[in-house]
Each structure stands twice: as C-alpha cells, then as structure tokens.
Scaffold this motif. Structure first.
Motif, PDB file in Angstrom:
ATOM      1  N   GLU A  36       0.850  -1.190   0.000  1.00 44.64           N
ATOM      2  CA  GLU A  36       0.000   0.000   0.000  1.00 44.64           C
ATOM      3  C   GLU A  36       0.881   1.233   0.000  1.00 44.64           C
ATOM      4  OE1 GLU A  36      -3.351   0.395  -0.123  1.00 44.64           O
ATOM      5  OE2 GLU A  36      -3.729  -1.759  -0.140  1.00 44.64           O
ATOM      6  N   MET A  37       0.316   2.333  -0.521  1.00 44.76           N
ATOM      7  CA  MET A  37       1.064   3.589  -0.570  1.00 44.76           C
ATOM      8  C   MET A  37       0.095   4.754  -0.555  1.00 44.76           C
ATOM      9  SD  MET A  37       2.244   3.339  -4.531  1.00 44.76           S
ATOM     10  CE  MET A  37       1.307   2.127  -5.461  1.00 44.76           C
ATOM     11  N   THR A  38       0.607   5.917  -0.167  1.00 39.86           N
ATOM     12  CA  THR A  38      -0.167   7.154  -0.206  1.00 39.86           C
ATOM     13  C   THR A  38       0.805   8.290  -0.468  1.00 39.86           C
ATOM     14  OG1 THR A  38      -1.833   8.469   0.948  1.00 39.86           O
ATOM     15  CG2 THR A  38      -0.058   7.566   2.294  1.00 39.86           C
ATOM     16  N   ASN A  41       2.135  15.746   0.053  1.00 35.61           N
ATOM     17  CA  ASN A  41       3.194  16.767  -0.008  1.00 35.61           C
ATOM     18  C   ASN A  41       4.453  16.260  -0.713  1.00 35.61           C
ATOM     19  OD1 ASN A  41       1.457  18.502   1.337  1.00 35.61           O
ATOM     20  ND2 ASN A  41       2.237  17.927   3.347  1.00 35.61           N
ATOM     21  N   ASP A  42       4.273  15.676  -1.873  1.00 28.71           N
ATOM     22  CA  ASP A  42       5.370  15.190  -2.731  1.00 28.71           C
ATOM     23  C   ASP A  42       6.174  14.041  -2.129  1.00 28.71           C
ATOM     24  OD1 ASP A  42       4.776  17.053  -4.776  1.00 28.71           O
ATOM     25  OD2 ASP A  42       5.906  18.604  -3.726  1.00 28.71           O
ATOM     26  N   LYS A  43       5.596  13.361  -1.145  1.00 27.38           N
ATOM     27  CA  LYS A  43       6.235  12.183  -0.566  1.00 27.38           C
ATOM     28  C   LYS A  43       5.297  10.993  -0.695  1.00 27.38           C
ATOM     29  CE  LYS A  43       8.643  14.832   2.981  1.00 27.38           C
ATOM     30  NZ  LYS A  43       8.617  15.112   4.422  1.00 27.38           N
ATOM     31  N   LEU A  44       5.827   9.899  -1.199  1.00 25.96           N
ATOM     32  CA  LEU A  44       5.077   8.647  -1.279  1.00 25.96           C
ATOM     33  C   LEU A  44       5.484   7.797  -0.085  1.00 25.96           C
ATOM     34  CD1 LEU A  44       4.418   6.449  -4.344  1.00 25.96           C
ATOM     35  CD2 LEU A  44       5.307   5.415  -2.270  1.00 25.96           C
ATOM     36  N   TYR A  45       4.553   7.575   0.818  1.00 26.91           N
ATOM     37  CA  TYR A  45       4.774   6.743   1.997  1.00 26.91           C
ATOM     38  C   TYR A  45       4.292   5.342   1.644  1.00 26.91           C
ATOM     39  CZ  TYR A  45       5.040  11.200   4.492  1.00 26.91           C
ATOM     40  OH  TYR A  45       5.378  12.466   4.919  1.00 26.91           O
ATOM     41  N   PHE A  46       5.069   4.327   1.995  1.00 25.86           N
ATOM     42  CA  PHE A  46       4.672   2.971   1.632  1.00 25.86           C
ATOM     43  C   PHE A  46       5.026   1.961   2.708  1.00 25.86           C
ATOM     44  CE2 PHE A  46       9.051   3.169   0.150  1.00 25.86           C
ATOM     45  CZ  PHE A  46       9.567   1.941   0.524  1.00 25.86           C
ATOM     46  N   TYR A  47       4.344   0.844   2.630  1.00 28.56           N
ATOM     47  CA  TYR A  47       4.763  -0.342   3.366  1.00 28.56           C
ATOM     48  C   TYR A  47       4.606  -1.522   2.429  1.00 28.56           C
ATOM     49  CZ  TYR A  47      -0.001  -2.004   3.995  1.00 28.56           C
ATOM     50  OH  TYR A  47      -1.267  -2.466   3.764  1.00 28.56           O
ATOM     51  N   PHE A  62       9.180  -0.645   4.917  1.00 24.39           N
ATOM     52  CA  PHE A  62       8.542   0.654   5.105  1.00 24.39           C
ATOM     53  C   PHE A  62       9.469   1.700   4.502  1.00 24.39           C
ATOM     54  CE2 PHE A  62       7.223  -1.997   8.650  1.00 24.39           C
ATOM     55  CZ  PHE A  62       5.860  -1.771   8.734  1.00 24.39           C
ATOM     56  N   GLY A  63       8.912   2.779   3.986  1.00 23.26           N
ATOM     57  CA  GLY A  63       9.786   3.821   3.466  1.00 23.26           C
ATOM     58  C   GLY A  63       9.046   5.000   2.885  1.00 23.26           C
ATOM     59  N   ILE A  64       9.850   5.940   2.374  1.00 29.57           N
ATOM     60  CA  ILE A  64       9.333   7.169   1.771  1.00 29.57           C
ATOM     61  C   ILE A  64      10.112   7.434   0.489  1.00 29.57           C
ATOM     62  CG2 ILE A  64       8.947   9.644   2.082  1.00 29.57           C
ATOM     63  CD1 ILE A  64       9.044   9.124   5.132  1.00 29.57           C
ATOM     64  N   ILE A  65       9.389   7.820  -0.561  1.00 30.10           N
ATOM     65  CA  ILE A  65       9.988   8.198  -1.839  1.00 30.10           C
ATOM     66  C   ILE A  65       9.641   9.660  -2.109  1.00 30.10           C
ATOM     67  CG2 ILE A  65       9.904   7.844  -4.349  1.00 30.10           C
ATOM     68  CD1 ILE A  65       9.247   4.883  -3.743  1.00 30.10           C
ATOM     69  N   TYR A  90      -1.457  -3.256   7.225  1.00 34.30           N
ATOM     70  CA  TYR A  90      -2.582  -3.496   6.324  1.00 34.30           C
ATOM     71  C   TYR A  90      -3.222  -2.217   5.797  1.00 34.30           C
ATOM     72  CZ  TYR A  90      -5.957  -6.776   4.394  1.00 34.30           C
ATOM     73  OH  TYR A  90      -6.702  -7.560   3.537  1.00 34.30           O
ATOM     74  N   GLY A  91      -2.816  -1.079   6.302  1.00 38.05           N
ATOM     75  CA  GLY A  91      -3.338   0.187   5.817  1.00 38.05           C
ATOM     76  C   GLY A  91      -2.396   1.314   6.176  1.00 38.05           C
ATOM     77  N   ILE A  92      -2.376   2.358   5.335  1.00 38.75           N
ATOM     78  CA  ILE A  92      -1.506   3.507   5.588  1.00 38.75           C
ATOM     79  C   ILE A  92      -2.212   4.776   5.133  1.00 38.75           C
ATOM     80  CG2 ILE A  92      -0.299   3.233   3.375  1.00 38.75           C
ATOM     81  CD1 ILE A  92       2.252   4.247   4.841  1.00 38.75           C
ATOM     82  N   ALA A  93      -2.041   5.826   5.908  1.00 33.34           N
ATOM     83  CA  ALA A  93      -2.554   7.142   5.539  1.00 33.34           C
ATOM     84  C   ALA A  93      -1.653   8.188   6.185  1.00 33.34           C
ATOM     85  CB  ALA A  93      -3.992   7.324   6.009  1.00 33.34           C
ATOM     86  N   VAL A  94      -1.608   9.360   5.566  1.00 35.03           N
ATOM     87  CA  VAL A  94      -0.870  10.485   6.125  1.00 35.03           C
ATOM     88  C   VAL A  94      -1.798  11.689   6.094  1.00 35.03           C
ATOM     89  CG1 VAL A  94       1.132  12.003   5.868  1.00 35.03           C
ATOM     90  CG2 VAL A  94       1.350   9.554   5.365  1.00 35.03           C
ATOM     91  N   ASN A  95      -1.940  12.337   7.249  1.00 31.80           N
ATOM     92  CA  ASN A  95      -2.777  13.527   7.323  1.00 31.80           C
ATOM     93  C   ASN A  95      -2.098  14.633   6.513  1.00 31.80           C
ATOM     94  OD1 ASN A  95      -3.696  16.159   8.295  1.00 31.80           O
ATOM     95  ND2 ASN A  95      -4.794  15.009   9.855  1.00 31.80           N
ATOM     96  N   PRO A  96      -2.769  15.181   5.491  1.00 34.40           N
ATOM     97  CA  PRO A  96      -2.126  16.179   4.637  1.00 34.40           C
ATOM     98  C   PRO A  96      -1.849  17.506   5.331  1.00 34.40           C
ATOM     99  CG  PRO A  96      -4.407  15.856   3.974  1.00 34.40           C
ATOM    100  CD  PRO A  96      -4.112  14.831   5.033  1.00 34.40           C
ATOM    101  N   ILE A  97      -2.462  17.748   6.476  1.00 37.48           N
ATOM    102  CA  ILE A  97      -2.225  19.002   7.201  1.00 37.48           C
ATOM    103  C   ILE A  97      -1.116  18.839   8.232  1.00 37.48           C
ATOM    104  CG2 ILE A  97      -3.271  20.729   8.733  1.00 37.48           C
ATOM    105  CD1 ILE A  97      -5.955  20.053   7.249  1.00 37.48           C
TER     106      ILE A  97
END
Length: 142
Positions: A36-38, A41-47, A62-65, A90-97
C-alpha cells in the motif's frame, strides 16, 4: 504513475514501478515490495508485506519516496521498535495538514487489529483498537 506488483509469490518478487502515464513505459523499477502507498506533499509513503511460498515467510518494508526526485529518501517511516511490533501492516494514511502517519496492523486476520499514529518525524503518538482487519482511512475536514 506508481504501480505496485505483487510478483508471483515464488520466484518473481514484488516491486514498485514508476510508469510514464503518457507512453505506458516503465521509467523506473524501485526493486522494493509495496503493498500500500499514499502520496502527501510530494512524498510517497509505503509499506510492503511480501509473502514467499518457497520460504513460507513475510518480509516487511517501510519507506518514503520523494516523488519530485523519484528517489527513496527513507527506508523507515517510524522507530524500528514499532516496525517489529506491527505484525501485519494493512493500511496507511498520512494527514495532509499535520503529516501524522497512520498505520494499521491486521495481526493474524482474526483477532483485534490496531491503528497506530506517529508524528511526521516517525515518533509514536498513540495506538488504539481497530477492529478486525483495519485497513482504510478517511479524513474529515470541517
């Protein structure tokens, strides 16, 4: 366009690809498993939680692109202690604020799962029960 492939679970590994949306050509193979990924702010967070039938084991990643440079900028999202504690991401999200990072843990798919929250620097903030196989998020703005 970022596309994750699960491979064949035997000899073809999972991987994340950057595909040119105009030509359909693969621009880059990151050679990392991404379940999964999200993007925030120009960062792709993944697991990734890659399973292999040959070894009957999972490999978590886990990581960031940085989507502007198309480079991996972090091989961890949060403290190693929690990477070890989270059994089945099993799920990932990042609060955009706030850029707080949320990860769910489905554990064994039958017992109570959890939702973890980390600040934008990956430091643990809180954990709560998430029901059976917690997976998705939606942010409500008022």
């Amino acid at each position: 366009m970022y596309v994750s492939s699960r491979g064949d679970y035997y000899t073809v590994p999972s991987s994340l690809y950057l595909v040119d949306a105009t030509t359909g050509m693969v621009k880059k193979d990151f050679h990392i498993a991404v379940s999964e990924m999200t993007i925030v702010n120009d960062k792709l967070y993944f697991y990734g939680n890659e399973f292999n039938y040959n070894t009957h084991s999972y490999k978590k990643t886990f990581g960031i692109i940085d989507v502007k440079t198309e480079e991996i900028i972090a091989n961890h999202i949060f403290d190693q202690e929690y990477e070890n504690l989270i059994k089945t991401p099993y799920g990932i999200a990042v609060n955009p604020i706030t850029e707080d990072i949320y990860i769910t843990d489905a554990r064994n798919y039958v017992s109570m799962g959890f939702v973890y929250c980390f600040d934008k620097n990956g430091h643990f903030k809180w954990k709560t029960e998430g029901g059976n196989i917690p997976a998705h998020f939606a942010f409500l703005y008022k």
